[in-house]
Every structure is written in C-alpha cells, then in structure tokens.
Design a protein around this motif. Sequence first.
Motif: not given
Length: 114
Positions: A52-57, A62-64, A67-74
Amino acid sequence: MKKDLNYYMNLNYSTEFKKITEDDGEVYYRVTIPKLPGLIAYGDTLEEAVSELDDAKTAWFSSCLRRNVKIPEPTNKNYSGKLLVRMPKSLHAQLAEEENVSLNSFIVSKLAQG
C-alpha cells in the motif's frame, strides 16, 4: 536528470514500521516515511502495508509534482562518531579530576542523559 515520478519512486527513503494492536485485539500495521509528511499506509499484514505504501507514494509524489511542491529527498550522511570540543584548560583539568573517568566517557554519558 529529470525529477519526475520515476525519479522520486526510485529514491531510497527511510521507512518506519509500526504494529498496532487495538483494544479489541485487532492487529494491523502502519508504514510511514518520516521525510514525507502525511505519507502513511496501512495493512492487515506488514507485506500488505508495504504494498500500500507504493501506491501511497505514487499518489503523494504525483500530487506534489502537479502542484509544483518541493519534494524532500533522502539524505545519506555518514557520521564518524567523533566530535572535537574546545574548552578552557582550567575546565578540562577540573572535569578530569572530579569525574574520575575519561572525559570522553563523561561527555557521552551526559549527552545520552539529554
């Protein structure tokens, strides 16, 4: 490199797993990625929660991206466990005499206590 959905899906984020037992005895699992706020998946088994985590990711990224939201990277920082501390000679002498242990042990002990 283009930072698209595929790019983010292939990054190695730290994941936290938690087994949850309700008052009525029901057991399920919660999986989160602390670096990605609000990204949570649940499952009756750990395997189901990870799936389910893969689907949630996919949905979260996709949403970020939409909307051009910055995605934090590890971050992959490696820490040596070494720390250099400068102090006045008088304090060094005082601590060394009072504590009767190595200053390294003393400092680690105090840091661990919070």
